[in-house]
Design a protein around this motif. Structure first.
Motif, PDB file in Angstrom:
ATOM      1  N   GLU A  91      10.261   8.115 -19.109  1.00 55.58           N
ATOM      2  CA  GLU A  91       9.205   9.106 -19.319  1.00 55.58           C
ATOM      3  C   GLU A  91       9.340  10.274 -18.334  1.00 55.58           C
ATOM      4  O   GLU A  91       9.151  11.437 -18.710  1.00 55.58           O
ATOM      5  CB  GLU A  91       7.832   8.456 -19.157  1.00 55.58           C
ATOM      6  CG  GLU A  91       6.690   9.413 -19.399  1.00 55.58           C
ATOM      7  CD  GLU A  91       5.378   8.692 -19.638  1.00 55.58           C
ATOM      8  OE1 GLU A  91       5.060   8.445 -20.814  1.00 55.58           O
ATOM      9  OE2 GLU A  91       4.683   8.364 -18.668  1.00 55.58           O
ATOM     10  N   THR A  92       9.682   9.955 -17.097  1.00 50.39           N
ATOM     11  CA  THR A  92       9.874  11.022 -16.115  1.00 50.39           C
ATOM     12  C   THR A  92      11.039  11.916 -16.523  1.00 50.39           C
ATOM     13  O   THR A  92      10.983  13.141 -16.353  1.00 50.39           O
ATOM     14  CB  THR A  92      10.116  10.425 -14.721  1.00 50.39           C
ATOM     15  OG1 THR A  92       8.977   9.641 -14.357  1.00 50.39           O
ATOM     16  CG2 THR A  92      10.323  11.507 -13.679  1.00 50.39           C
ATOM     17  N   GLN A 141       9.721  14.207 -19.187  1.00 55.02           N
ATOM     18  CA  GLN A 141       8.799  15.213 -18.654  1.00 55.02           C
ATOM     19  C   GLN A 141       9.527  16.240 -17.797  1.00 55.02           C
ATOM     20  O   GLN A 141       9.197  17.426 -17.834  1.00 55.02           O
ATOM     21  CB  GLN A 141       7.682  14.512 -17.862  1.00 55.02           C
ATOM     22  CG  GLN A 141       6.800  13.657 -18.769  1.00 55.02           C
ATOM     23  CD  GLN A 141       5.652  12.981 -18.044  1.00 55.02           C
ATOM     24  OE1 GLN A 141       5.587  12.969 -16.817  1.00 55.02           O
ATOM     25  NE2 GLN A 141       4.735  12.400 -18.802  1.00 55.02           N
ATOM     26  N   GLY A 184       9.222  19.970 -19.166  1.00 52.36           N
ATOM     27  CA  GLY A 184       8.193  20.703 -18.426  1.00 52.36           C
ATOM     28  C   GLY A 184       6.795  20.354 -18.894  1.00 52.36           C
ATOM     29  O   GLY A 184       5.813  20.880 -18.380  1.00 52.36           O
ATOM     30  N   ALA A 210       3.836  17.272 -20.232  1.00 57.02           N
ATOM     31  CA  ALA A 210       3.428  15.888 -19.940  1.00 57.02           C
ATOM     32  C   ALA A 210       3.577  15.033 -21.191  1.00 57.02           C
ATOM     33  O   ALA A 210       2.624  14.415 -21.667  1.00 57.02           O
ATOM     34  CB  ALA A 210       1.992  15.869 -19.425  1.00 57.02           C
ATOM     35  N   ALA A 262      -2.938  18.551 -20.371  1.00 54.84           N
ATOM     36  CA  ALA A 262      -3.008  17.376 -19.483  1.00 54.84           C
ATOM     37  C   ALA A 262      -3.010  17.817 -18.022  1.00 54.84           C
ATOM     38  O   ALA A 262      -2.267  18.728 -17.634  1.00 54.84           O
ATOM     39  CB  ALA A 262      -1.836  16.448 -19.748  1.00 54.84           C
ATOM     40  N   LYS A 280      -2.525  15.480 -15.592  1.00 56.37           N
ATOM     41  CA  LYS A 280      -1.629  14.547 -14.882  1.00 56.37           C
ATOM     42  C   LYS A 280      -0.449  14.206 -15.776  1.00 56.37           C
ATOM     43  O   LYS A 280      -0.550  14.199 -16.999  1.00 56.37           O
ATOM     44  CB  LYS A 280      -2.378  13.253 -14.538  1.00 56.37           C
ATOM     45  CG  LYS A 280      -3.597  13.429 -13.639  1.00 56.37           C
ATOM     46  CD  LYS A 280      -3.176  13.549 -12.193  1.00 56.37           C
ATOM     47  CE  LYS A 280      -4.376  13.735 -11.268  1.00 56.37           C
ATOM     48  NZ  LYS A 280      -5.257  12.582 -11.226  1.00 56.37           N
ATOM     49  N   LYS A 281       0.671  13.893 -15.137  1.00 52.97           N
ATOM     50  CA  LYS A 281       1.802  13.354 -15.888  1.00 52.97           C
ATOM     51  C   LYS A 281       2.087  11.946 -15.374  1.00 52.97           C
ATOM     52  O   LYS A 281       1.194  11.330 -14.803  1.00 52.97           O
ATOM     53  CB  LYS A 281       3.011  14.278 -15.787  1.00 52.97           C
ATOM     54  CG  LYS A 281       3.435  14.673 -14.396  1.00 52.97           C
ATOM     55  CD  LYS A 281       4.548  15.710 -14.490  1.00 52.97           C
ATOM     56  CE  LYS A 281       4.993  16.133 -13.109  1.00 52.97           C
ATOM     57  NZ  LYS A 281       6.078  17.126 -13.161  1.00 52.97           N
ATOM     58  N   ALA A 282       3.270  11.440 -15.588  1.00 50.91           N
ATOM     59  CA  ALA A 282       3.567  10.056 -15.202  1.00 50.91           C
ATOM     60  C   ALA A 282       3.250   9.822 -13.728  1.00 50.91           C
ATOM     61  O   ALA A 282       3.417  10.723 -12.889  1.00 50.91           O
ATOM     62  CB  ALA A 282       5.033   9.746 -15.477  1.00 50.91           C
ATOM     63  N   TYR A 283       2.785   8.611 -13.434  1.00 52.03           N
ATOM     64  CA  TYR A 283       2.458   8.189 -12.071  1.00 52.03           C
ATOM     65  C   TYR A 283       1.345   9.025 -11.454  1.00 52.03           C
ATOM     66  O   TYR A 283       1.283   9.210 -10.243  1.00 52.03           O
ATOM     67  CB  TYR A 283       3.708   8.216 -11.172  1.00 52.03           C
ATOM     68  CG  TYR A 283       4.860   7.462 -11.775  1.00 52.03           C
ATOM     69  CD1 TYR A 283       4.824   6.083 -11.908  1.00 52.03           C
ATOM     70  CD2 TYR A 283       5.986   8.132 -12.253  1.00 52.03           C
ATOM     71  CE1 TYR A 283       5.865   5.389 -12.499  1.00 52.03           C
ATOM     72  CE2 TYR A 283       7.032   7.455 -12.854  1.00 52.03           C
ATOM     73  CZ  TYR A 283       6.962   6.081 -12.965  1.00 52.03           C
ATOM     74  OH  TYR A 283       7.984   5.396 -13.558  1.00 52.03           O
ATOM     75  N   ILE A 290       0.888  12.031 -11.247  1.00 58.21           N
ATOM     76  CA  ILE A 290       1.329  13.245 -10.554  1.00 58.21           C
ATOM     77  C   ILE A 290       0.733  14.459 -11.265  1.00 58.21           C
ATOM     78  O   ILE A 290       0.658  14.501 -12.494  1.00 58.21           O
ATOM     79  CB  ILE A 290       2.869  13.327 -10.547  1.00 58.21           C
ATOM     80  CG1 ILE A 290       3.422  12.186  -9.684  1.00 58.21           C
ATOM     81  CG2 ILE A 290       3.357  14.675 -10.027  1.00 58.21           C
ATOM     82  CD1 ILE A 290       4.927  12.045  -9.766  1.00 58.21           C
ATOM     83  N   GLN A 301       0.137  17.685 -13.153  1.00 54.72           N
ATOM     84  CA  GLN A 301       0.900  18.511 -14.079  1.00 54.72           C
ATOM     85  C   GLN A 301       0.750  19.972 -13.657  1.00 54.72           C
ATOM     86  O   GLN A 301      -0.343  20.540 -13.732  1.00 54.72           O
ATOM     87  CB  GLN A 301       0.406  18.309 -15.513  1.00 54.72           C
ATOM     88  CG  GLN A 301       0.975  19.267 -16.536  1.00 54.72           C
ATOM     89  CD  GLN A 301       2.480  19.071 -16.802  1.00 54.72           C
ATOM     90  OE1 GLN A 301       2.995  17.969 -16.642  1.00 54.72           O
ATOM     91  NE2 GLN A 301       3.157  20.134 -17.161  1.00 54.72           N
ATOM     92  N   ASN A 354       2.587  22.691 -14.766  1.00 61.57           N
ATOM     93  CA  ASN A 354       2.818  23.722 -15.779  1.00 61.57           C
ATOM     94  C   ASN A 354       1.833  23.564 -16.933  1.00 61.57           C
ATOM     95  O   ASN A 354       1.852  22.561 -17.628  1.00 61.57           O
ATOM     96  CB  ASN A 354       4.238  23.623 -16.339  1.00 61.57           C
ATOM     97  CG  ASN A 354       5.262  23.454 -15.252  1.00 61.57           C
ATOM     98  OD1 ASN A 354       5.239  24.173 -14.260  1.00 61.57           O
ATOM     99  ND2 ASN A 354       6.152  22.487 -15.407  1.00 61.57           N
TER     100      ASN A 354
END
Lengths: 297, 201
Positions: A201-202, A205, A209, A211, B131, B133-136, B138, B140, B142
């Motif tokens: 997933e990272t 992402q 750019g 999520a 969103a 937040k993204k994974a973990y 963290i 976001q 952008n």
């Protein structure tokens, strides 16, 4: 429009056929292991002072079988050191990266076999299924089963948990972390991760750019960033700050930050990219930090 | 690929477009193979509604639909271009844990010329990441991905063949990624190429 509909029907029929899982693996097949004589691409070359005598290099096969598989897959392994001393030696189980085969990683295994002193540690390396001369096709399940097959063999030779160190590089950080975190044939006493990735997933992402959920593109459940939370053994992380493949901040730092175990050390190497930590640091410096971690913690 | 210029009143159109960001694949440079089918309907000569299905995304078991409208704000007057705006959104569904919604806004200036009313257009498309937040967990960082674009439509009696080039997120670094984007703009953004065919009926 009439011509478009049949086309859409074909596409719809195909729907559900694709994912990016196979992009994790980049194996090469060979008909023999050549090790010192290998002429293909390697990340670095070692001089003769790192040479391992032939009598201490053992190439053999293992039967690898996951719990839900009906038949075993034959994979190849190399043990560097005296097999008769496994019952008393400390052994590093090395899980290599996603490309090529053990020949390409032989200089890396040699460095570990020269750490502290020549053959101070036994080093075991495997070609995951589909790599090198190993049978089968690469798969996430196969990574874990194959590394576990190596642990079963080491255990059968008398190795105990407290003398097993598991080392993962790049893709190999997935089985290394998994086998350190969960219950398999052995419980490694220490975990070393070189250039780990956090998750598929990272990668998605980072690349977009956005999520985006990893599920949009992959069924891989590899998640070192979560798995590391279950690792309690001492943990050593090393990553190139100029890693242009697995970003040190979004991948390695996440894995390191999520570790909650008893001891950890981080080595962020300025100027090193995904493949050049050893050459950027210098071989001796690299061997010193790895060796100190194994012997002192 | 958007409807840059609205359709005529009650006119319908179907479009297939293919293309995406250029990236290194093995030793070659290829565009990401995004294939999208769209349908448009002219509510009047200045407003076209459209819907799209991302077929490539479907091959990955995702349902990716787009809905929007193109509104012409100014008509072309000699060298002064026509101007249209296209608010839209993309909805992507894989499972309960993998659902995304992306508002979009495209603004295009366009010029028709010649006997066949070929079309040149210049614009910017914008995607908005909602969103936080993204994974973990963290943050976001952008939330606005903008894409300057230039394109040309070759018109026939009933259809139009379109080529388009886009610069995607030129403000974002493309270094240290698993994907190696190939762009004439160096270390930032990505460069996309697209072809499309629109059939009017």
């Amino acid at each position: 429009m009439k011509k478009i509909f049949p086309f859409l029907l074909v596409i719809a029929t195909l729907t559900g056929c694709l994912d990016l899982d196979d992009n994790l693996y980049n194996p090469s097949k060979i008909d023999a292991y050549r090790l010192d004589e290998y002429k293909g691409d390697v990340d670095f070359h070692l001089d003769l002072s790192y040479h391992i005598p032939d009598s201490l290099v053992h190439i053999f096969t293992l039967a690898s079988q996951a719990n839900d598989e009906s038949a075993a897959t034959t994979i190849y392994a190399i043990y560097v050191g005296s097999i008769s001393r496994i019952a008393t030696d400390t052994v590093i189980l090395y899980c290599h990266g996603n490309k090529d085969h053990m020949d390409a990683y032989w200089p890396r295994a040699q460095l570990l076999a020269n750490t502290k002193s020549k053959n101070r540690f036994g080093v075991m390396m495997i070609d995951f299924r589909g790599y090198g001369m190993s049978d089968g096709e690469p798969s996430e399940k196969g990574l874990y089963a194959d590394a576990d097959a190596a642990m079963k063999w080491l255990k059968s030779q008398g190795l105990t948990d407290n003398r097993l160190v598991i080392y993962g590089y790049s893709m190999g950080t997935a089985p290394a972390t998994k086998l350190a975190a969960e219950t398999y044939s052995m419980k490694p006493s220490k975990l070393i991760l070189e250039a780990p990735f956090a998750s598929a997933e990272t990668m998605v992402q980072d690349g977009s750019g956005l999520a985006l959920p990893g599920d949009f593109f992959t069924t891989l459940s590899i998640n070192n960033g979560e798995e590391i939370k279950s690792v309690q053994q001492p943990f050593f992380w090393i990553h190139g700050e100029a890693d242009d493949f697995l970003n040190i901040e979004t991948h390695g730092q996440v894995v390191f930050s999520n570790y909650t175990g008893s001891y950890s050390e981080a080595h962020r190497i300025p100027g090193a990219d995904h493949t050049s930590i050893q050459t950027t640091m210098g071989f001796q410096s690299y061997m010193d930090v790895v060796g100190d971690f194994i012997t002192l913690h | 690929m958007r409807f840059v210029k609205p359709l005529e009143k009650n006119q319908q159109a179907a479009n297939l477009s293919f293309g995406g960001e250029l990236f290194k694949y093995g030793s070659s440079t290829i565009p990401m193979p995004f294939l999208t089918a769209s349908y448009g309907y002219g509510f009047d000569s200045t407003l076209t509604g459209f819907a799209s299905l991302n077929i490539s995304s479907g091959l990955y078991k995702n349902l990716q639909l787009g809905f929007g409208a193109t509104k012409q704000l100014f008509t072309q007057k000699k060298y002064s271009p026509g101007l249209s705006v296209s608010p839209a959104f993309e909805f992507i569904y894989q499972n309960q844990n993998a659902v995304k919604f992306y508002p979009q806004l495209a603004i295009n200036a366009f010029w028709e010329y010649g006997k066949h009313k070929n079309l040149v257009f210049l614009g910017v498309d914008n995607w908005f990441e909602l969103a936080s937040k993204k994974a973990y967990e963290i943050k976001q960082e952008n939330h606005w991905i903008f894409m300057p674009a230039i394109g040309h439509g070759f018109c026939g009696k009933k259809g139009m063949f379109t080529i388009e080039a886009r610069v995607i997120a030129p403000n974002l670094s493309n270094e240290k990624l698993v994907v190696e984007y190939k762009t004439p703009f160096g270390t930032h953004g990505a460069f996309g190429v697209y072809i499309g065919y629109t059939r009017k009926f």
